[in-house]
Structures are given as structure tokens and as C-alpha cells.
Design a protein around this motif. Structure first.
Motif, short mmCIF file in Angstrom:
data_model
loop_
_atom_site.label_atom_id
_atom_site.label_comp_id
_atom_site.label_asym_id
_atom_site.label_seq_id
_atom_site.Cartn_x
_atom_site.Cartn_y
_atom_site.Cartn_z
N TRP A 335 0.85 -1.19 0.00
CA TRP A 335 0.00 0.00 0.00
C TRP A 335 0.89 1.24 0.00
CZ3 TRP A 335 -4.65 -2.01 -0.66
CH2 TRP A 335 -4.89 -3.30 -0.17
N GLY A 336 0.36 2.34 -0.54
CA GLY A 336 1.14 3.57 -0.58
C GLY A 336 2.42 3.38 -1.38
N GLY A 337 3.53 3.90 -0.83
CA GLY A 337 4.80 3.78 -1.53
C GLY A 337 5.31 2.36 -1.62
N ALA A 338 4.76 1.46 -0.80
CA ALA A 338 5.18 0.06 -0.86
C ALA A 338 4.55 -0.68 -2.03
CB ALA A 338 4.84 -0.65 0.45
N GLY A 339 3.48 -0.13 -2.60
CA GLY A 339 2.81 -0.81 -3.71
C GLY A 339 3.74 -1.04 -4.90
N PRO A 340 4.39 0.02 -5.42
CA PRO A 340 5.33 -0.19 -6.52
C PRO A 340 6.49 -1.11 -6.16
CG PRO A 340 4.68 2.11 -6.41
CD PRO A 340 4.13 1.46 -5.17
N ILE A 341 6.93 -1.07 -4.90
CA ILE A 341 8.02 -1.96 -4.47
C ILE A 341 7.57 -3.41 -4.54
CG2 ILE A 341 9.39 -2.63 -2.45
CD1 ILE A 341 9.40 0.38 -1.69
N VAL A 342 6.34 -3.68 -4.12
CA VAL A 342 5.81 -5.04 -4.22
C VAL A 342 5.70 -5.46 -5.68
CG1 VAL A 342 3.77 -6.49 -3.80
CG2 VAL A 342 4.63 -4.96 -2.01
N ALA A 343 5.31 -4.52 -6.55
CA ALA A 343 5.23 -4.84 -7.98
C ALA A 343 6.60 -5.24 -8.52
CB ALA A 343 4.69 -3.64 -8.76
N ALA A 344 7.64 -4.53 -8.10
CA ALA A 344 9.00 -4.86 -8.54
C ALA A 344 9.43 -6.23 -8.01
CB ALA A 344 9.98 -3.78 -8.09
N ALA A 345 9.12 -6.48 -6.72
CA ALA A 345 9.48 -7.77 -6.14
C ALA A 345 8.75 -8.92 -6.83
CB ALA A 345 9.17 -7.77 -4.64
N ARG A 346 7.48 -8.69 -7.16
CA ARG A 346 6.71 -9.74 -7.84
C ARG A 346 7.29 -10.01 -9.24
NH1 ARG A 346 1.52 -11.43 -8.96
NH2 ARG A 346 1.29 -13.53 -8.25
N ALA A 347 7.74 -8.95 -9.91
CA ALA A 347 8.32 -9.12 -11.24
C ALA A 347 9.54 -10.03 -11.20
CB ALA A 347 8.71 -7.76 -11.82
N LEU A 348 10.26 -10.01 -10.07
CA LEU A 348 11.47 -10.81 -9.93
C LEU A 348 11.20 -12.17 -9.30
CD1 LEU A 348 13.70 -7.88 -8.69
CD2 LEU A 348 13.88 -9.00 -10.90
N ALA A 349 10.32 -12.20 -8.31
CA ALA A 349 10.06 -13.46 -7.60
C ALA A 349 9.06 -14.34 -8.34
CB ALA A 349 9.54 -13.16 -6.19
N ARG A 350 8.20 -13.72 -9.14
CA ARG A 350 7.20 -14.42 -9.94
C ARG A 350 6.41 -15.43 -9.10
NH1 ARG A 350 6.82 -13.67 -15.06
NH2 ARG A 350 6.26 -15.81 -15.59
N GLU A 351 6.47 -16.72 -9.40
CA GLU A 351 5.60 -17.69 -8.73
C GLU A 351 5.95 -17.89 -7.26
OE1 GLU A 351 8.90 -20.05 -10.75
OE2 GLU A 351 7.57 -18.38 -11.25
N ALA A 352 7.10 -17.40 -6.80
CA ALA A 352 7.42 -17.49 -5.37
C ALA A 352 6.47 -16.64 -4.54
CB ALA A 352 8.87 -17.07 -5.12
N ILE A 353 5.86 -15.63 -5.17
CA ILE A 353 4.78 -14.86 -4.55
C ILE A 353 3.49 -15.37 -5.19
CG2 ILE A 353 3.75 -12.58 -4.22
CD1 ILE A 353 6.55 -11.39 -4.32
N ASP A 354 2.75 -16.19 -4.45
CA ASP A 354 1.57 -16.84 -5.03
C ASP A 354 0.50 -15.84 -5.42
OD1 ASP A 354 2.01 -19.93 -4.55
OD2 ASP A 354 2.70 -18.90 -2.75
N ARG A 355 0.29 -14.84 -4.56
CA ARG A 355 -0.72 -13.81 -4.85
C ARG A 355 -0.14 -12.47 -4.44
NH1 ARG A 355 -5.54 -16.52 -5.78
NH2 ARG A 355 -6.98 -14.81 -5.41
N ALA A 356 -0.36 -11.45 -5.27
CA ALA A 356 0.15 -10.11 -4.98
C ALA A 356 -0.99 -9.11 -5.06
CB ALA A 356 1.25 -9.73 -5.96
N ALA A 357 -1.10 -8.28 -4.03
CA ALA A 357 -2.07 -7.19 -4.02
C ALA A 357 -1.28 -5.88 -4.06
CB ALA A 357 -2.95 -7.25 -2.77
#
Length: 443
Positions: A335-357
Motif C-alpha cells: 500500500w502507498g509507496g510500498a505498492g510499486p516496491i511489491v510490484a517490482a518484487a513480484r516481477a522478480l520473484a514471480r511464482e514465489a509470490i503466489d498472490r500479490a495485491a
């Protein structure tokens, strides 16, 4: 053949803006750049400057590398510590002689400069009446040139991103470079518990994630249900571990719903969170304002916080911070500034993050006006900006908020993977975001 002049050393790597660029020397330097040229012929020189220790630090290692190729005689150092920083006649002669030897030019050795008649300005110039030169230091010309370069690059990037393979290879490869770490290289992580308190149906634990590989630490708070469902949700926002609680200190209703459903919820102080918010990031001491002096050698704060998220996900998969087995499902919400950071992490971790909000808040790297902004990322805007990162999460389930509508590149990425239903776009009221995301996370 290469002959870098008073440049290769283990000390200062280049003091001019023309010798630096963001991302250029993060975790590397000129010795390794020179090593990449092996086994082709390469000469270099030293002087009474930052290269003065080259004969003892750097050049012996280059000789060893060239020897592995059976080409030790193809790397050469012209020593000149008795001269100041220069490209003088002695160094030039060494270069000419080295060139003569390896290109077999047949000139007498050593090669000494001879007098010559210089060409006229007209002979040297490509500009004439039919092809007039642009005005020197012309802001309008510079803007037009930069606009053309941007549009040309974006056209090519969009074409590449139109296929899953192109998206992963070009945009995905770029994001790996920009962030500077992959999930596979997240590092060896350990959990160091500190306190545990019984809260009735769940226990609350605090502790520190230790990344032994990179010497990094992340403070965590974990709400661990006594009847775990096998789910873990990392809940992140700008307030760090405090994201789990409201302003009154009570666990947020959305977080409590996750815990009551059996999900372990993890809050984290990403780098420099947990205290006064960072308004401007640190830069190296230099009177010239230039991003490359800092980000040519150091990861941006955005990238470092993404590293922290990768470490947390790795911890949950490999060294669970709680009195329960490793979760079967790991989700991350930002949420907030962490949202784009989670998007970046998901781009790299892919299936290791089962669900991303992800709540983007409409953020775009291209809208930032200050390279000291905590959200600044070198090259972040170039590779289709934040939507490009988000698209890399396809085909894995994504809940997306903060956009008037899901960006076309994101919807296309999920459509191309035949998982259009893997993308859930939330466009409701902001106060309903967390509740909606929790319902989705618990599916």
C-alpha cells in the motif's frame, strides 16, 4: 585492441560526468571492465593519480586472467608514476608501439611521433551549407533529440513486450539490472527471534531477518494464528511494521480478518522505515548535481527496499519466522509507496509470490522530478515504467488498485498468457481497498 588511458585502477573510477552513469559500477569497477576484454590485446598506463598503484593492485590479476587464456603477453602496462595525469608523448608512443605489434603494421619499434600537417576545419567537419550544424547548447534541439530517443525506444520496447517471451527477456532482463538482484540470488536468510507475546487466538512475534549473504537486516513483526491455514501474507506500507495496526495501536480490521482466517501476517521495516520518513535519499559528497555519482556505485533506495521484500519471501519459503511450518502459500500486499516496491518484487520473484495485491496510487517513475526522491529508480521510467514491472507478474494472480483502469500492457500480458482471470482490477473507493484485497487474498 584496447588501450584505456589513466583509467583502470582499484581506486577512484572516474571523476567526470562523462566517465560515470547510473548503474554502471554497482558492485563492480574498472578492473573487471578491463577483464571483460580478455583475451584480446589490451594496454593501459599508470601515472601519479588514482592509477599509481596499478602495477601492484589490479594489473597482476589481469595478467593471471590473461594467462588462463594462454595470452599473458597480450596485456600490457606502461608505468608512468613520475608523470601527472596525462596522455603525453611517452604514453602515446607506448600505445602506437603496442598497436604496431599486435596489428603487425611493420613500423620500426618503438613508434615515435613525426611532424604532420593538420587538416583544416573544413576538412574535419561534417557540417556545411547544405548540412548546417545545430546551435551550440541549444535547449530546444536537446529537447527534440531526447524526445525522439524516448519515443523511438518506447516503440521498440512496446513491440517486444507484445509477446510473453519478449516481455520476459527484454523488460524482465532490464528490471533485473535496475533492481540489481534476482529472487534466486536473494541470499542466505536467517530468522533471529526477539519477543513473543500471547494474544489469545494468535501470538505476536518480533525479530530480525538476517541476510547473511549481503549483511542486511530487516525488522519483522509476525501475527501467528494458533490454528494456521498454511497461508502467509506480507503486509507492507510506508509506516513499516506499524502497517499492521491503526493509529490507536489496535490490529487493523483487514489484518485481523486474515489472522482469524488462519493466515500468518508479517509486517516489516524496509530499509530506513520504522523512524522518521525519508524525504530525500543520501547522495555522495560532490558539488556537482549528477545522479550517476551516487547511483553509478550504489543501489537506489527503491531497489534496496525491493531486496528486503525478496529476502522476506525467501525467509517464508525457507526459514519460516513463526511457531508453524513453512506456509504453503505466500502472498504480498503493498500500500502507498510500498505498492510499486511489491510490484517490482513480484516481477522478480514471480511464482514465489503466489498472490500479490498492489496499490499503485497512480505512481509512475516518469513523474518524479528529483533523483533524491525515495521512490527514484535509475531507468525505472524507461522500460515501460511501473506498468512494465506489473506486467511481468503475469500469469500469476494479481489484485491491482490505484489505477483508473488496468494499464493495457498489464491486461495484454495476462491475456497473452491465457490467464485474463488472473488479474483483478479494483476501481472502488479508497477506503474499501484493504477489505477488498483481503477477500481476494483469502480465496
Amino acid at each position: 585492441l584496447s588501450f584505456p588511458v589513466v583509467m583502470v585502477s582499484t581506486a577512484m573510477q572516474g571523476g567526470c560526468t562523462c566517465e560515470n552513469a547510473s548503474l554502471l559500477r554497482v558492485n563492480t569497477g574498472n578492473i573487471e571492465f578491463a577483464a571483460l576484454f580478455a583475451p584480446k590485446p589490451q594496454g593501459m598506463n599508470s601515472a601519479d593519480d588514482w592509477t599509481k598503484e596499478m602495477a601492484a593492485k589490479g594489473f597482476p590479476e589481469l595478467q593471471k586472467l590473461y594467462a588462463l587464456y594462454g595470452a599473458k603477453d597480450k596485456v600490457f602496462l606502461q608505468r608512468g608514476e613520475h608523470f601527472p595525469h596525462n596522455y603525453n608523448a611517452v604514453t602515446r608512443s607506448a600505445f602506437y608501439t603496442f598497436l604496431n605489434k599486435h596489428f603487425k603494421l611493420g613500423q620500426p619499434s618503438p613508434v615515435i611521433e613525426r611532424d604532420f600537417e593538420p587538416l583544416t576545419r573544413e576538412q574535419l567537419s561534417v557540417w556545411d551549407d547544405a548540412h548546417p550544424a545545430p546551435k551550440a547548447a541549444d535547449p530546444d534541439f536537446e529537447r527534440k533529440l531526447l524526445q525522439w530517443l524516448t519515443e523511438d525506444a518506447e516503440t521498440q520496447l512496446c513491440a517486444a513486450a507484445a509477446t510473453p517471451k519478449g516481455l520476459r527477456e527484454l523488460i524482465g532482463g532490464a528490471v533485473q539490472v535496475l533492481i540489481g538482484r534476482t529472487f534466486g540470488a536473494a541470499g542466505e536468510v536467517q530468522w533471529s527471534p526477539e519477543e513473543q507475546q500471547d494474544r489469545g487466538d494468535y501470538s505476536e512475534m518480533t525479530g530480525t531477518l538476517l541476510n547473511k549473504t549481503y549483511g542486511e537486516q530487516v525488522k519483522l513483526a509476525c501475527l501467528c494464528p494458533k490454528r494456521p491455514s498454511g497461508r502467509a501474507v506480507v503486509w507492507l506500507d510506508d509506516s513499516g511494521r506499524s502497517a499492521l495496526r491503526d493509529s490507536g495501536g489496535s490490529v487493523k480490521p483487514a489484518v485481523m480478518k486474515l489472522v482469524q482466517a488462519g493466515a500468518m501476517v508479517v509486517g516489516a521495516d524496509l530499509l530506513f522505515q520504522g523512524g522518521e520518513p525519508v524525504k530525500q535519499t543520501r547522495v555522495v559528497e560532490n558539488p556537482r548535481e549528477f545522479a550517476g555519482f551516487t547511483f553509478g556505485y550504489n543501489h537506489a533506495l527503491f531497489a534496496q527496499r525491493t531486496h528486503d521484500v525478496l529476502s522476506i519471501v525467501s525467509l517464508l519459503h525457507n526459514a519460516n519466522p513463526g511457531p508453524q511450518p513453512n506456509p504453503k502459500m505466500v502472498a504480498v500486499a503493498g500500500w502507498g509507496g510500498a505498492g510499486p516496491i511489491v510490484a517490482a518484487a513480484r516481477a522478480l520473484a514471480r511464482e514465489a509470490i503466489d498472490r500479490a495485491a498492489v496499490d499503485t496510487g497512480g505512481f509512475r517513475f516518469g513523474k518524479l522530478l528529483d533523483y533524491r526522491d525515495p521512490m527514484f529508480l535509475s531507468g525505472g521510467a524507461k522500460y515501460l515504467d511501473l506498468p512494465g514491472m506489473i506486467a511481468l507478474g503475469a500469469p500469476h494472480p494479481l489484485w491491482l488498485a490505484g489505477e483508473a483502469e488496468a494499464p493495457e500492457i498489464v491486461t495484454a500480458a495476462y491475456r497473452n498468457e491465457s490467464t485474463a482471470d488472473g488479474l483483478t482490477a479494483f476501481t472502488g473507493a479508497a477506503e474499501q481497498q484493504e477489505a477488498s484485497a483481503v477477500d481476494w487474498l483469502l480465496k
